[in-house]
Scaffold this active site. Sequence first.
Site, mmCIF file in Angstrom:
data_model
loop_
_atom_site.group_PDB
_atom_site.id
_atom_site.type_symbol
_atom_site.label_atom_id
_atom_site.label_comp_id
_atom_site.label_asym_id
_atom_site.label_seq_id
_atom_site.Cartn_x
_atom_site.Cartn_y
_atom_site.Cartn_z
ATOM 1 N N GLY A 70 2.683 -5.517 8.457
ATOM 2 C CA GLY A 70 2.770 -3.852 8.242
ATOM 3 C C GLY A 70 1.340 -3.652 6.796
ATOM 4 N N ASP A 71 2.052 -3.011 5.871
ATOM 5 C CA ASP A 71 1.058 -3.164 4.932
ATOM 6 C C ASP A 71 1.483 -3.580 3.751
ATOM 7 O OD1 ASP A 71 3.179 -1.785 3.532
ATOM 8 O OD2 ASP A 71 2.854 -0.353 3.101
ATOM 9 N N GLU A 72 2.219 -4.559 4.069
ATOM 10 C CA GLU A 72 2.207 -6.351 2.973
ATOM 11 C C GLU A 72 0.670 -6.753 2.465
ATOM 12 O OE1 GLU A 72 6.046 -6.742 3.582
ATOM 13 O OE2 GLU A 72 6.389 -5.667 2.617
ATOM 14 N N LEU A 132 0.614 -1.049 0.288
ATOM 15 C CA LEU A 132 0.232 -0.041 0.026
ATOM 16 C C LEU A 132 0.437 1.344 0.145
ATOM 17 C CD1 LEU A 132 -2.288 -1.556 2.592
ATOM 18 C CD2 LEU A 132 -2.607 -1.243 -0.099
#
Length: 859
Positions: free
Chosen positions: A522-524, A481
Amino acid sequence: MKDQKLSSVIPAVWHSQLRRMRTLLSGYKRAYTIQGALLNLSELASGIKEMREFYPAIHQLLNQQLRADNFYVALIDQDGTFRPEYFADEKDQQILLDAPSEAFASGLTGYVARRGKALLCDEAGFHRLVQEGQIQAQGSAPMHWLGVPLCRGERVIGVMAIQSYQADAGYNEHDLALISHIAIHTVTAIDRVRSRELLEQTVRERTQQLRNTNDSLQHEIRERSHAEMLQAALYKISELTAASSDMSSFYREVHSILSELLQADNCYIALLDKDGQQLNFPFYLDQYSPTQKQRPLQRGLTEYVIRSGEARLVTQVQLQQLIQSGEVERQVSNPGYQPMCTSWLGAPLQIGNQILGVIALQCYDNSHQYSEQELVLLKFVSQHIAVAISRKLTTEQQKQHHEDLEKRIFERTRELRQTNLFLRLQVEERKKAEEQLFFEANHDALTGLANRQMFLMQLKQRFSYRNRDSATNFALLFIDLDRFKLINDTLGHHIGDLFLIEVSRRLQQAVREHDLVARLGGDEFVILLGKIQHEVDAEEVAERLIESVRQPMNLEGNQVCSGASIGIACYQNWYQHADELLRDADAAMYQAKSFGRNRFVIFNDSMRSQMLQELGQEQALQQAVQQRQFQPQLRPLIAAESTDLVGYQASLCWLQADATQQQELSRQATQAGLMPDIELMLLQQLSSMSSQWEQGAVLCLSLSPAWLSNHLLLDKLTQQLHQSALPLHQLVLGFTEADLLRLSATQLANLHQLKRLGVRLSLDQFAAEVAALGLLVQYPFDFVVLDTAFSRSLPRSESRRQLLQVLQQLAQSRQFKLIAGHAEQKEIQQLMAQAGGYYFTEQPVAVAVQQSGLFQQLA
């Protein structure tokens, strides 16, 4: 003989018509303007129904033809009183609003009304009339005044006037003719309205006569129709006992039948309980009071009917008398606003001598008043309603007894069911606990998606199936993201969590049910697409995902925008392990991020080669750092107006690198986290050469944003600057506009800390993308270096030259200097000279600095 007479008459008529046409032609030129205005006024008089709409329309029409900002119309009543109908005045608006009739009578308005003639008056004429005693001064003295009487026949019924407070905005005879004609049409419009009112009154009177005649004829028809409706209503009531399914529908049907006979917008049915101490309201419909269920007996109108045992019609006057006498107490169920009923009608529900309750109707306005005839009707209908209610209650009691019996049978068997159910629940609870433990171990706690462990297990399972199914074809999407760190830093971790939850929901909506969506951390995120036919299927899914994520999100009042970079790796036969597929999808994702936001990239062989190549270059770069293979390369900084050398810009040079390595140096060093070490090495080298610098020469050096983001690095930079032999006021540390826009406000505050050390600051590559003027206002920059592309386009772009002028004005107020990143063209040098700025040249030079008077000026 007859033809001779005609021939003698025709020339005379023709001459008369000719004279008349000449007269009209001479007046046409003078009345041309008046004609257009009167045509518009005629349309207004025909279309407008009320005079309050007509006067503003006249005002607007006058404004189109002449200066009529100050305009009013005053009418004269039968007793001679002046009454302002419409007024608009830029000075005396409030005075006109509060002015008595005598003020109009003694002023210019009364003067025109007494004379019955129009008046065109300037300031001198106004003061002359005041001195002569013809009028009295009222309000502000006008510079020009024009008024005409409104006449009906010989009688003056009012005055229309315009005035001006400016000496250059006067009026003439043409204006007088225009407003005179408008005044005539105004009187016509008033007469039309009054004529319409008189005609409507006549029509109403004649209609009433016909209605009275027709009422006597319709009375007998209504009585017969009423009798038929009553008979049909009673028949319906008798059928309700068997037709309605429950008591609620029964009472609604009773109300529906009653509404066909009487005004029943506000209706209720009150029943006494077995002890006769409580009133139940099985049906309650009222426009002001909330639905009532039960209350004890009080002294309301309902109890009044129960005590008397007779139907009652109570008007508002009678209700007040009953309240005053104490017979009735007013009950207010709505503490907010509940008006007193204007008409109340109630009848007892009675079987023999037993009163079951009361049915009542009421009105809250004077639109309907119940009559004695309606009282008799309700009393008659209430008897049948009481019978129907008694039968229905008996039926409901029998039904309730039957349900109670079934309930007792059910309760006796429920214990066995509960015992059996308890055992089953224990088994199910154990299964749920096991499932919950499995879910928590294999799913992300925040989003509920599969976690890394679950995903890798499913991916490895896919690889294990490949030997059984030769047609296995699936793809892996690795999603990262955009701007997640910025969202966390600016809006907080709570909004960041909500953002991840919303993204998870959108990802699940964009794929099929049997596809697996997981969060690695996280954002993965990763998505495992199973059973795809071609790579195009994975591309279509990636496009849907990107479009879904890029849509704005509203998270607790904060609008958040993001994007997604997606790497796609499709299964091939040469893959041996699941980790290889995940690694290639990750590499494709980083490739997509390097191209920009909201993109996807499919992994291929060329990317594998590129990965190996970048790995080798990164190793070479680390070795170069260890061996200190870097040195500064300088570009002269020239004052555009005097062409004097004022300093240098130091850029990084890799001594043993080829052209490709030199070009990719900044990107690779940033990715490897080596850029701060290299820049620190560069600062040390420049400090060691401080003896070669002329006093006052500035040295510009661009730094990476990592120094502002990491407090440990910032402390290391501060220590190096304190130890530097180079005077800090000659050192200019620069950060690019793009890097600063990605930093949070807390990180940008470190710029002030650097400024306090004594160094100078520069904003590099300004206007490369957005030209963020807010940075120039909020932070203490000493120099603003224009982007190279921006500088080169100045000679051919008018908009960018205008932006340069804005920057020049801002530089004067904020006390910073503009520097062109590239100024080899004479036109650019001239523009920078006009702006009082500097420019860099492309030719590298030796470290030695020549004497320049500007050095002392910059010091």
